[in-house]
Write a protein that holds these residues in place. Sequence first.
Motif, PDB file in Angstrom:
ATOM      1  N   ASN A  59      17.496 -29.631   9.303  1.00 18.03           N
ATOM      2  CA  ASN A  59      16.642 -29.695  10.504  1.00 18.03           C
ATOM      3  C   ASN A  59      17.508 -29.896  11.744  1.00 18.03           C
ATOM      4  O   ASN A  59      17.274 -29.282  12.784  1.00 18.03           O
ATOM      5  CB  ASN A  59      15.667 -30.870  10.402  1.00 18.03           C
TER       6      ASN A  59
ATOM      7  N   LYS B 252      18.932 -26.695  12.611  1.00 18.73           N
ATOM      8  CA  LYS B 252      17.917 -25.752  13.119  1.00 18.73           C
ATOM      9  C   LYS B 252      17.483 -26.088  14.546  1.00 18.73           C
ATOM     10  O   LYS B 252      17.261 -25.222  15.366  1.00 18.73           O
ATOM     11  CB  LYS B 252      16.675 -25.780  12.201  1.00 18.73           C
ATOM     12  N   TYR B 253      17.349 -27.394  14.819  1.00 14.68           N
ATOM     13  CA  TYR B 253      16.749 -27.787  16.108  1.00 14.68           C
ATOM     14  C   TYR B 253      17.765 -28.311  17.130  1.00 14.68           C
ATOM     15  O   TYR B 253      17.398 -29.002  18.057  1.00 14.68           O
ATOM     16  CB  TYR B 253      15.638 -28.824  15.868  1.00 14.68           C
TER      17      TYR B 253
ATOM     18  N   ASP C 265      21.672 -36.193  15.585  1.00 21.03           N
ATOM     19  CA  ASP C 265      22.115 -34.957  16.260  1.00 21.03           C
ATOM     20  C   ASP C 265      22.013 -35.146  17.767  1.00 21.03           C
ATOM     21  O   ASP C 265      21.347 -36.071  18.240  1.00 21.03           O
ATOM     22  CB  ASP C 265      21.269 -33.754  15.800  1.00 21.03           C
TER      23      ASP C 265
ATOM     24  N   ILE D 174      12.875 -34.996  20.528  1.00 21.62           N
ATOM     25  CA  ILE D 174      11.429 -34.816  20.308  1.00 21.62           C
ATOM     26  C   ILE D 174      10.679 -35.736  21.262  1.00 21.62           C
ATOM     27  O   ILE D 174      11.050 -36.906  21.424  1.00 21.62           O
ATOM     28  CB  ILE D 174      11.064 -35.188  18.850  1.00 21.62           C
TER      29      ILE D 174
ATOM     30  N   LEU E 191       4.952 -36.634  12.811  1.00 23.94           N
ATOM     31  CA  LEU E 191       5.987 -35.690  12.396  1.00 23.94           C
ATOM     32  C   LEU E 191       6.068 -35.467  10.886  1.00 23.94           C
ATOM     33  O   LEU E 191       6.427 -34.381  10.433  1.00 23.94           O
ATOM     34  CB  LEU E 191       7.348 -36.197  12.921  1.00 23.94           C
TER      35      LEU E 191
ATOM     36  N   TYR F 187       2.925 -30.110  10.323  1.00 20.01           N
ATOM     37  CA  TYR F 187       2.923 -30.526  11.735  1.00 20.01           C
ATOM     38  C   TYR F 187       4.212 -30.039  12.383  1.00 20.01           C
ATOM     39  O   TYR F 187       5.304 -30.282  11.881  1.00 20.01           O
ATOM     40  CB  TYR F 187       2.824 -32.057  11.865  1.00 20.01           C
ATOM     41  N   ARG F 188       4.059 -29.345  13.477  1.00 17.45           N
ATOM     42  CA  ARG F 188       5.245 -28.843  14.174  1.00 17.45           C
ATOM     43  C   ARG F 188       5.154 -29.190  15.639  1.00 17.45           C
ATOM     44  O   ARG F 188       4.094 -29.120  16.240  1.00 17.45           O
ATOM     45  CB  ARG F 188       5.352 -27.342  14.026  1.00 17.45           C
ATOM     46  N   VAL F 189       6.313 -29.532  16.214  1.00 19.76           N
ATOM     47  CA  VAL F 189       6.346 -29.875  17.635  1.00 19.76           C
ATOM     48  C   VAL F 189       6.153 -28.603  18.449  1.00 19.76           C
ATOM     49  O   VAL F 189       5.365 -28.543  19.372  1.00 19.76           O
ATOM     50  CB  VAL F 189       7.698 -30.546  17.975  1.00 19.76           C
TER      51      VAL F 189
ATOM     52  N   GLY G 169      11.285 -22.539   9.448  1.00 23.49           N
ATOM     53  CA  GLY G 169      10.783 -23.803   8.874  1.00 23.49           C
ATOM     54  C   GLY G 169       9.427 -23.613   8.201  1.00 23.49           C
ATOM     55  O   GLY G 169       8.645 -22.737   8.577  1.00 23.49           O
ATOM     56  N   THR G 170       9.172 -24.439   7.190  1.00 19.66           N
ATOM     57  CA  THR G 170       7.886 -24.346   6.480  1.00 19.66           C
ATOM     58  C   THR G 170       6.905 -25.393   6.987  1.00 19.66           C
ATOM     59  O   THR G 170       5.716 -25.346   6.667  1.00 19.66           O
ATOM     60  CB  THR G 170       8.099 -24.585   4.970  1.00 19.66           C
ATOM     61  N   GLY G 171       7.398 -26.379   7.719  1.00 19.31           N
ATOM     62  CA  GLY G 171       6.525 -27.464   8.190  1.00 19.31           C
ATOM     63  C   GLY G 171       6.317 -28.530   7.118  1.00 19.31           C
ATOM     64  O   GLY G 171       5.490 -29.424   7.273  1.00 19.31           O
TER      65      GLY G 171
ATOM     66  N   GLY H 127       9.206 -29.966   5.423  1.00 18.82           N
ATOM     67  CA  GLY H 127      10.482 -30.667   5.198  1.00 18.82           C
ATOM     68  C   GLY H 127      10.367 -32.182   5.296  1.00 18.82           C
ATOM     69  O   GLY H 127      10.744 -32.916   4.371  1.00 18.82           O
ATOM     70  N   LEU H 128       9.806 -32.669   6.412  1.00 19.11           N
ATOM     71  CA  LEU H 128       9.752 -34.123   6.615  1.00 19.11           C
ATOM     72  C   LEU H 128       8.728 -34.783   5.687  1.00 19.11           C
ATOM     73  O   LEU H 128       8.890 -35.941   5.308  1.00 19.11           O
ATOM     74  CB  LEU H 128       9.453 -34.454   8.086  1.00 19.11           C
TER      75      LEU H 128
ATOM     76  N   PHE I 241      17.342 -39.664  12.470  1.00 13.54           N
ATOM     77  CA  PHE I 241      16.409 -39.850  11.351  1.00 13.54           C
ATOM     78  C   PHE I 241      17.118 -40.772  10.368  1.00 13.54           C
ATOM     79  O   PHE I 241      18.161 -40.427   9.842  1.00 13.54           O
ATOM     80  CB  PHE I 241      16.100 -38.504  10.669  1.00 13.54           C
TER      81      PHE I 241
END
Length: 438
Positions: free
Chosen positions: A331, A334-335, A359, A364, A372, A377-379, A389-391, A393-394, A420
Motif C-alpha cells: 500500500n 501504491k499510494y 511512508d 490520508i 479505513l 472502503y477507499r479514500v 487495489g481490491t479495497g 487489504g486493510l 501503519f
Amino acid sequence: MFRRGLKTELRWLILYLAVVAFIGVSIEKLAVSLVIGLLLYIAWLFYNLHKLESWVLTTRRKSAPKNTLNGIWGEIADDVILLCNRYEKDKQRLQAVVSRVQDMTSALTDGVILVDGRSNIEWWNQAAKRLFDFRQVDLGHKLTNIIRHPDFIQYFEGGNYDEPIELESVRLSGQHLQFQVHRFGIGERMVIVRDITRVFKLELMRKDFVANVSHELRTPLTVVRGYIETLADNDEIPNVWKRAFSQMQDQCQRMTALVNDLITLTKLETDDRDIRQEAVDLLPVIESILADARALSGERNHNIHAKDASDIVILGNEREIRSAISNLVFNAVKYSADGCDISVATHILENEFVIEVTDTGAGIDPKHLPRLTERFYRVDGGRATKTGGTGLGLAIVKHVLLRHDAYLKISSKLGKGSTFSCHFPLDRLVEHNMDIVS
Ligand code: ADP
C-alpha cells in the motif's frame, strides 16, 4: 411557639401546682405537698407514656387502632397515624413501580440478571430463567457457579465491560448468546443476555456464500485469463484488438486479485481462532517483503528500507503475518509518489511490541481513518482502481492482527505521509536482541 396540646398541658400543670401549693399552705407543709404533688404528676406522665407505647406497639403489629389518648398524647398519636398513612401510600406507590418494572422486564426477550456487590444473584427476569433454567435456590449464589463458561468467568471477573462477549451456550449446543455487563449502584452489576443464534447463523451463511462464490469464480476466471493471455501474445492479432486484449488482461488480473483477497478474508474469518502457532523469525520475512516491494516499485524508485529492524522471533502464523506486513508495505508503494521514503521498523515497548510501516507519501485525511479497515472502503476510488487495489487489504490486516491478539493503529497527515503500526502483546515475543523503549 407551642402546639395546642402542649399549651393545654402547661395550663393544667400550672393549675395543678397552684392547687397543690394552696393545700400545702393550708396545712403549713408547702414543700412536702409540692414534692408529693410532683411525684403524682410524674406517675401520671408515666401512665400516659405507657398507654402511648402500647398504642404504638399495636399500630406496629396491625393497622392503627382508634386514638383514645387525650391532650399532647392524643396529638402525638394523631401524628403517628398521619406518618403511618403516608408510609403506607409510599409503599403502595413503590410496590406498583416495582411490579411495573418487573412486568416490563418479563416482557423483554433479552435475559436480565441482577448481581450484588459480591457477585451473588439477586434477581432475574423470565427470559433469563428460560435461558439458564434458574431456580429459586439459585438466588444468593455466585453467578459464575451457574454460568460456568471459562470465557464468561474471565469477562465477568475481568471488569472490562466496554464490549459485549459472544459465546456458544453450554446448555443448548448451537445456541449463541451475547453477554453485556453494566455496573450500577454500589458494586452491583446487571447482566443482559441476548440470544444471537439467528444473527450468528445469518453471518455464517453470508461468509459461506462469499467463500463459495469466490471459489466458484476462480476456475472460469483462470480459463478466461489463460485464453486472453494466449491470444494477447499472438502476433496475428490485428493492432486494433491489441489494446482491447491488454485491457481485458488488466481486468482479469484485478478480478483474480479480488477473488483471492475474498478467499483469504473469508478463511481468516471462518477458520478456528486457534491458528497454527509457530516461531516466526521477523527479519527474513521483512527483508523478503522489502525485496518484493522494490520489484513492485520498479522504475518508480521508492527508497524502501528496514529501520531498527533487528532479530525478533514471535509466536504466530508466518503466512498470515507475511500477508499483513506485505499489504501495508505494498500500500505504501501504491499510494506514495515516485522516489518517496518507505520504511519498516520494529520496537519493543514496555507492554507490547510494534511493527511499523511508514511512508512519506500522499497521507490520508483524518476523517477517513476510522473507516479505513472496512471492506471496500477507499479514500479515493479512482486512484485505488488505477493502482489495482481490491479495497480488502486493510480488512485482511485487521483480521490477521485480531487472530494474533494484536491491533492496528493508523496515523497520517495529508501530504506528509502515513504510519501503519501493528501492536502485539509481549507474550507473543519469543526472542529478541533489542533494547526496550520506555
Ligand atoms: P486497496 O486495495 O484499495 O489499497 P486497502 O484496504 O489496502 O485497499 O486500503 C484502503 C484505502 O486506504 C486505500 O484505497 C487507500 O485510499 C488508503 N490507503 C491505504 N494505505 C495507504 C497509504 N500508505 N497511504 C495513503 N493511503 C492509503
